[in-house]
Design a protein around this motif. Structure first.
Motif, short mmCIF file in Angstrom:
data_model
loop_
_atom_site.label_atom_id
_atom_site.label_comp_id
_atom_site.label_asym_id
_atom_site.label_seq_id
_atom_site.Cartn_x
_atom_site.Cartn_y
_atom_site.Cartn_z
N CYS A 178 0.83 -1.22 0.00
CA CYS A 178 0.00 0.00 0.00
C CYS A 178 0.86 1.26 0.00
O CYS A 178 0.45 2.31 0.53
CB CYS A 178 -0.96 0.02 1.19
SG CYS A 178 -2.00 -1.45 1.33
N GLY A 179 2.07 1.15 -0.57
CA GLY A 179 2.93 2.32 -0.73
C GLY A 179 3.48 2.88 0.56
O GLY A 179 3.88 4.05 0.60
N THR A 180 3.54 2.08 1.63
CA THR A 180 4.02 2.59 2.92
C THR A 180 4.68 1.47 3.69
O THR A 180 4.73 0.32 3.25
CB THR A 180 2.85 3.20 3.71
OG1 THR A 180 3.34 3.87 4.86
CG2 THR A 180 1.87 2.11 4.13
N HIS A 181 5.20 1.81 4.89
CA HIS A 181 5.80 0.79 5.74
C HIS A 181 4.73 -0.04 6.46
O HIS A 181 4.71 -1.26 6.37
CB HIS A 181 6.72 1.44 6.79
CG HIS A 181 8.04 1.87 6.23
ND1 HIS A 181 8.86 1.03 5.51
CD2 HIS A 181 8.69 3.07 6.29
CE1 HIS A 181 9.95 1.68 5.15
NE2 HIS A 181 9.87 2.92 5.60
N ALA A 182 3.83 0.66 7.17
CA ALA A 182 2.79 -0.02 7.96
C ALA A 182 1.43 0.30 7.36
O ALA A 182 0.86 1.38 7.61
CB ALA A 182 2.85 0.42 9.42
N PRO A 183 0.88 -0.60 6.55
CA PRO A 183 -0.42 -0.34 5.90
C PRO A 183 -1.57 -0.36 6.90
O PRO A 183 -1.61 -1.21 7.79
CB PRO A 183 -0.53 -1.48 4.89
CG PRO A 183 0.34 -2.57 5.43
CD PRO A 183 1.45 -1.90 6.16
N LEU A 184 -2.49 0.58 6.73
CA LEU A 184 -3.67 0.69 7.61
C LEU A 184 -4.83 -0.10 7.02
O LEU A 184 -5.16 0.05 5.85
CB LEU A 184 -4.06 2.16 7.80
CG LEU A 184 -3.06 3.04 8.55
CD1 LEU A 184 -3.52 4.48 8.56
CD2 LEU A 184 -2.87 2.54 9.98
N TRP A 185 -5.47 -0.91 7.85
CA TRP A 185 -6.60 -1.73 7.41
C TRP A 185 -7.72 -1.63 8.44
O TRP A 185 -7.51 -1.20 9.58
CB TRP A 185 -6.17 -3.18 7.22
CG TRP A 185 -5.60 -3.83 8.46
CD1 TRP A 185 -4.37 -3.60 9.00
CD2 TRP A 185 -6.25 -4.78 9.30
NE1 TRP A 185 -4.19 -4.36 10.13
CE2 TRP A 185 -5.33 -5.10 10.33
CE3 TRP A 185 -7.49 -5.41 9.27
CZ2 TRP A 185 -5.63 -6.00 11.35
CZ3 TRP A 185 -7.79 -6.31 10.27
CH2 TRP A 185 -6.87 -6.60 11.29
N LEU A 186 -8.92 -2.03 8.04
CA LEU A 186 -10.10 -1.94 8.91
C LEU A 186 -10.12 -3.16 9.82
O LEU A 186 -10.28 -4.29 9.36
CB LEU A 186 -11.37 -1.87 8.06
CG LEU A 186 -12.53 -1.05 8.61
CD1 LEU A 186 -12.13 0.39 8.81
CD2 LEU A 186 -13.73 -1.14 7.68
N ALA A 187 -9.95 -2.92 11.12
CA ALA A 187 -9.84 -4.02 12.07
C ALA A 187 -11.19 -4.64 12.43
O ALA A 187 -11.23 -5.64 13.15
CB ALA A 187 -9.15 -3.54 13.34
N SER A 188 -12.27 -4.09 11.96
CA SER A 188 -13.61 -4.67 12.15
C SER A 188 -14.34 -4.62 10.83
O SER A 188 -13.93 -3.92 9.90
CB SER A 188 -14.38 -3.92 13.24
OG SER A 188 -14.37 -2.53 13.01
N SER A 189 -15.44 -5.33 10.74
CA SER A 189 -16.14 -5.47 9.46
C SER A 189 -16.81 -4.17 9.04
O SER A 189 -17.11 -3.30 9.86
CB SER A 189 -17.19 -6.58 9.56
OG SER A 189 -18.14 -6.27 10.56
N HIS A 190 -17.05 -4.07 7.74
CA HIS A 190 -17.77 -2.92 7.20
C HIS A 190 -19.22 -2.97 7.67
O HIS A 190 -19.78 -4.05 7.91
CB HIS A 190 -17.72 -2.92 5.68
CG HIS A 190 -16.42 -2.42 5.13
ND1 HIS A 190 -15.27 -3.19 5.11
CD2 HIS A 190 -16.07 -1.23 4.57
CE1 HIS A 190 -14.28 -2.49 4.56
NE2 HIS A 190 -14.74 -1.30 4.22
N PRO A 191 -19.88 -1.82 7.78
CA PRO A 191 -21.27 -1.80 8.24
C PRO A 191 -22.25 -2.22 7.15
O PRO A 191 -21.91 -2.28 5.97
CB PRO A 191 -21.48 -0.34 8.63
CG PRO A 191 -20.57 0.41 7.70
CD PRO A 191 -19.36 -0.47 7.52
#
Length: 406
Positions: A178-191
């Motif tokens: 994701c073009g970075t060192h630590a990629p951010l992701w959604l830790a819980s499900s989408h609503p």
């Protein structure tokens, strides 16, 4: 894309047409009714025939004016969104300029009247900024590591990859993606869409710890058309960046009747939604005779009420779901004169069960009516004039119906 906007003149004619369908026994009741019938008439209906007619016309005119205003607002909103692709905004994130992304034809066509009637200007589903940066993809690794803490986040965003709609990953992406060192992701499900705007936890993957960085929560909303919008905020540190899951590109192709699902959060498919079919049936009767004008017949004997759509207290039927319904109602006349029972749908007299007896005898009349109702549509029966006979052992004054198609 265009809209038909009815003129007030046209609908006034329609309204007058509805009024002229009112039964002739209204006039005859005033001139020829007995003292008892006249007393009931005066007690139940205060205005005169002319006042009632004008009231119906004015009510229809007022309804049309409100409808015209709503349609104009919808038209302006759609024109604004379709032309938004020609506008440019000075906001930049990284090296990519951002501009509001136009809705697709499929998404616009997927709107129902309920959506457009309640579409406010601040709804993020219709007012967002496109975020189409290929380096955010979960399969992308670059030498120059990006940091979203340096970005000037403002408002709501929708993720794209080369013009294709996708969403944030719900599974921990590899480090240095994701073009970075630590990629951010959604830790819980989408609503779900019914959840509205929700707050979701965001994690950054680093050193084999999927949630090594617990970033500031973001807000998420699911929109009609199987896409999501996000209210991104500055992460807690660098180098962290929000990811766009290329595996969810398929979700943007799901139809209105489908949901985007996945077991492993990697392979996504469009699956048809399960529609729970409602069973709606009711049958009600009144065990006593009624005379004169009765605004709403009190069907106190209810033998069938599958779906609980018939209210035993108000003696009205309220549609639990949108669909095609069929109703039936009847009367039994035993004395001279005419008897009219009317089916009232959302305040309009739409069908009459009419009997006229010229000699001492008994005549029955059964009437059926089929119509389309939205959820919440109200239906009941009124006796406009005459005499209807019934006792506890008979079922001569009845009211019933069923849902034919949901």
């Amino acid at each position: 894309m265009g809209f038909e906007i009815w003129t007030i003149k046209t609908v006034v004619v329609m309204a007058v047409g509805v009024v002229t369908m009112l039964p002739s026994c209204i006039v005859e009741s005033v001139g020829n009714s007995s003292s008892t019938e006249l007393k009931l008439w005066d007690f139940e209906v205060k205005p005169s025939v002319t006042q009632t007619t004008l009231a119906v016309v004015y009510k229809e005119i007022d309804r049309l004016r409100r409808e015209q205003a709503t349609i104009r607002q919808q038209q302006e909103a759609l024109k604004h969104m379709l032309s938004s692709q020609k506008k440019e905004f000075p906001m930049t994130i990284g090296s990519t300029a951002l501009a509001p992304y136009p809705l697709t034809t499929q998404e616009i066509e997927s709107w129902s009247s309920e959506d457009t009637d309640s579409m406010p200007n601040f709804d993020p589903c219709y007012r967002y900024t496109v975020l189409d940066q290929t380096w955010r993809a979960t399969n992308t690794s670059t030498k120059h590591k990006m940091c979203d803490r340096n970005a000037n986040w403002k408002g709501w965003y929708r993720l794209f990859y080369k013009g294709k709609s996708l969403q944030m990953p719900e599974r921990c992406p590899p480090v240095d993606k994701c073009g970075t060192h630590a990629p951010l992701w959604l830790a819980s499900s989408h609503p779900r869409r019914s959840d509205g705007i929700v707050s979701r936890r965001v994690c950054g993957h680093w050193k084999k710890q999927c949630c090594a960085f617990k970033s500031t929560p973001i807000k998420v909303k699911k929109c009609r058309g199987n896409y999501y919008v996000y209210q991104f905020v500055k992460p807690t540190s660098c180098h962290l960046a929000y990811c766009a899951d290329v595996n969810t590109i398929v979700c943007g192709r799901c139809r209105r009747s489908e949901s985007c699902v996945s077991r492993d959060k990697i392979s996504w498919t469009c699956k048809r939604k399960k529609v729970i079919k409602r069973q709606v049936h009711f049958f009600a009767a009144i065990p006593t005779s009624i005379t004169g004008k009765v605004n709403r017949i009190k069907y106190s004997s209810v033998t069938v009420n599958v779906g609980h759509a018939f209210n035993r207290k108000t003696f009205t039927f309220r549609a639990p779901v949108k669909g095609i319904y069929q109703f039936f109602f009847s009367t039994q006349t035993t004395s001279g004169g005419k008897t009219d029972l009317w089916l009232v749908v959302n305040g309009y007299w739409v069908s009459v069960s009419h009997t006229q007896v010229t000699s001492p005898s008994s005549v029955g009349s059964l009437r059926t009516y089929m119509t389309f109702l939205r959820r919440g549509g109200l239906v009941y029966v009124t006796q406009n004039c005459g005499n209807s006979w019934a006792n506890a052992a008979s079922s001569t004054i009845i009211f019933g119906g069923s849902l034919l198609s949901q």
